[in-house]
Design a protein around this motif. Sequence first.
Motif, short mmCIF file in Angstrom:
data_model
loop_
_atom_site.label_atom_id
_atom_site.label_comp_id
_atom_site.label_asym_id
_atom_site.label_seq_id
_atom_site.Cartn_x
_atom_site.Cartn_y
_atom_site.Cartn_z
N THR A 258 0.87 -1.19 0.00
CA THR A 258 0.00 0.00 0.00
C THR A 258 0.90 1.23 0.00
OG1 THR A 258 -1.53 -1.28 1.38
CG2 THR A 258 -1.97 1.08 1.14
N PRO A 259 1.18 1.80 -1.17
CA PRO A 259 2.14 2.92 -1.23
C PRO A 259 1.72 4.10 -0.35
CG PRO A 259 1.69 2.08 -3.42
CD PRO A 259 0.73 1.39 -2.52
N GLU A 260 0.39 4.33 -0.17
CA GLU A 260 -0.04 5.47 0.66
C GLU A 260 0.40 5.29 2.12
OE1 GLU A 260 -2.01 3.53 -1.02
OE2 GLU A 260 -3.14 4.65 -2.53
N LEU A 261 0.53 4.02 2.58
CA LEU A 261 0.90 3.77 3.97
C LEU A 261 2.42 3.70 4.18
CD1 LEU A 261 -1.61 1.00 5.18
CD2 LEU A 261 -1.47 3.36 5.97
N LYS A 262 3.21 3.64 3.07
CA LYS A 262 4.64 3.37 3.22
C LYS A 262 5.35 4.37 4.11
CE LYS A 262 8.78 2.10 0.70
NZ LYS A 262 9.02 1.06 1.71
N PRO A 263 5.13 5.72 3.96
CA PRO A 263 5.86 6.63 4.86
C PRO A 263 5.53 6.39 6.34
CG PRO A 263 4.18 7.80 3.58
CD PRO A 263 4.32 6.44 2.99
N TYR A 264 4.30 6.04 6.64
CA TYR A 264 3.94 5.80 8.05
C TYR A 264 4.56 4.50 8.55
CZ TYR A 264 0.48 9.38 6.91
OH TYR A 264 -0.13 10.52 6.50
N MET A 265 4.59 3.45 7.70
CA MET A 265 5.18 2.18 8.10
C MET A 265 6.69 2.33 8.31
SD MET A 265 2.69 0.11 8.47
CE MET A 265 1.75 1.54 9.02
N TYR A 275 2.32 10.26 17.94
CA TYR A 275 0.87 10.13 18.09
C TYR A 275 0.15 10.99 17.04
CZ TYR A 275 -3.69 9.82 20.32
OH TYR A 275 -5.01 9.59 20.56
N ASP A 276 0.72 12.14 16.72
CA ASP A 276 0.11 12.99 15.68
C ASP A 276 0.17 12.29 14.32
OD1 ASP A 276 -0.42 14.95 17.53
OD2 ASP A 276 1.48 16.00 17.20
N ASP A 277 1.30 11.64 14.02
CA ASP A 277 1.40 10.88 12.76
C ASP A 277 0.37 9.76 12.72
OD1 ASP A 277 3.51 12.45 11.90
OD2 ASP A 277 5.01 11.15 12.86
N TYR A 278 0.20 9.08 13.88
CA TYR A 278 -0.77 7.98 13.92
C TYR A 278 -2.18 8.50 13.68
CZ TYR A 278 -3.93 4.54 15.88
OH TYR A 278 -4.97 3.68 16.06
N GLU A 279 -2.53 9.63 14.28
CA GLU A 279 -3.87 10.19 14.07
C GLU A 279 -4.06 10.59 12.61
OE1 GLU A 279 -4.64 13.34 16.87
OE2 GLU A 279 -5.95 12.01 18.00
N GLU A 280 -3.04 11.19 12.02
CA GLU A 280 -3.12 11.59 10.60
C GLU A 280 -3.34 10.36 9.73
OE1 GLU A 280 0.01 13.09 7.20
OE2 GLU A 280 0.26 13.83 9.27
N MET A 281 -2.59 9.28 9.99
CA MET A 281 -2.74 8.06 9.21
C MET A 281 -4.14 7.46 9.43
SD MET A 281 -0.70 4.46 9.67
CE MET A 281 -1.49 4.19 11.26
N PHE A 282 -4.59 7.42 10.65
CA PHE A 282 -5.86 6.77 10.96
C PHE A 282 -7.01 7.47 10.25
CE2 PHE A 282 -9.70 6.25 13.44
CZ PHE A 282 -9.74 4.89 13.64
N TYR A 283 -7.09 8.79 10.41
CA TYR A 283 -8.22 9.50 9.83
C TYR A 283 -8.10 9.65 8.31
CZ TYR A 283 -9.85 10.47 14.50
OH TYR A 283 -10.31 10.32 15.77
N SER A 284 -6.89 9.49 7.75
CA SER A 284 -6.74 9.55 6.29
C SER A 284 -7.28 8.29 5.62
CB SER A 284 -5.26 9.73 5.90
OG SER A 284 -4.77 10.94 6.42
N PHE A 285 -7.11 7.13 6.29
CA PHE A 285 -7.45 5.88 5.67
C PHE A 285 -8.65 5.18 6.31
CE2 PHE A 285 -2.96 6.65 4.96
CZ PHE A 285 -2.88 6.55 3.59
#
Length: 384
Positions: A258-265, A275-285
């Motif tokens: 999933t290329p959209e998730l790669k920077p977060y992974m 935690y801010d990155d996690y919230e951004e990832m969660f609400y984006s997907f």
Amino acid sequence: RKHQAVNPGWPVMYAITYDKPGWDPEMELEYEVMPRDEFGVPAHIPPELSTTIRHTFYVPPQYYPFLKKLGDDTPELKPYMDKLVNGELTYDDYEEMFYTFAKPLKIHRPRIPMPYRTAEEIKKTDEVFWEGAWLSFRQRVLGDYFSRHYLRDFIAGMGLGLYFAWLYIQGHRQYRIDMKLFYLEAPEHKINWVTVMYAITYDKPGWDPEMELEYEVMPRDEFGVPAHIPPELSTTIRHTFYVPPQYYPFLKKLGDDTPELKPYMDKLVNGELTYDDYEEMFYSFAKPLKIHRPRIPMPYRTAEEIKKTDEVFWEGAWLSFRQRVLGDYFSRHYLRDFIAGMGLGLYFAWLYIQGHRQYRIDMKLFYLEAPEHKINWVKPRGDL
């Protein structure tokens, strides 16, 4: 002592009076009473002095004419009456007068417990003594039980009562906690709720500030930073998520697929995902929730049902109010009723024990004061 006559064959009661009114030597430890001899002379007066004191009877003057006439009418009594009038009649003189002029006792046969026994009855004397000893032994065993073991059983019963009451209260407390959690965790069921409830958590699991005094817990912020670290320093600390290394291959494959998730992974594998990155990832997907209509409490309401919304809310508020009133009763007033009931139980138990204690005292006095009635008494052998 004041001896009070009662029916023959019944326990004889007597009262002992002391120079301090209302004093009971069995009920209190009191060392202020002055020891005295049988004439009332204090014990600190030595015998060589106290025995020389002449103790005489005192009679009020209004009785002098009667005593003088009694002496004149009965010459044998005259010397004693003159001594009594002059205040010179001692106890020894009184005893001498009493036993000199005492008349034989008139015996009323119907009032004597055993006025006469036939030869047949006399043959059964040993049998009657054995039966009396057996009855006395049974009575003493029962008295020993009530005096020693009754308190043990009473305390055991009290303990069981307290235990079951505690179980009931704990069950009700847990029920209230469950109801709070239900309304917190299942907001879609809040049709009959009127107030908003919330839960506060602490960094010490299971800690309840209302139930204990505990000053060892260090206050912290939402990330666990101790409160004594100032904000200008604590806010610069980067709090990141940690994942064990065995999950790295799975996270790398997830990012590659999933290329959209790669920077977060990549950040999560490198330990840089905040935690801010996690919230951004969660609400984006995040995807919309799949709704299963059969599992929704009220999937659809007709116009007729919608009109009754206020009525249903009112009924829910009324039921909730009744439930809270009942909970308040059990939490507050149940303890009051429980303690009142315990007090009444203790009071009646005390009454019973006092009655039995007085009964035992009466029986002891009966055997002390009426030795002629000791038909059912047994000599103590030291093993009973």
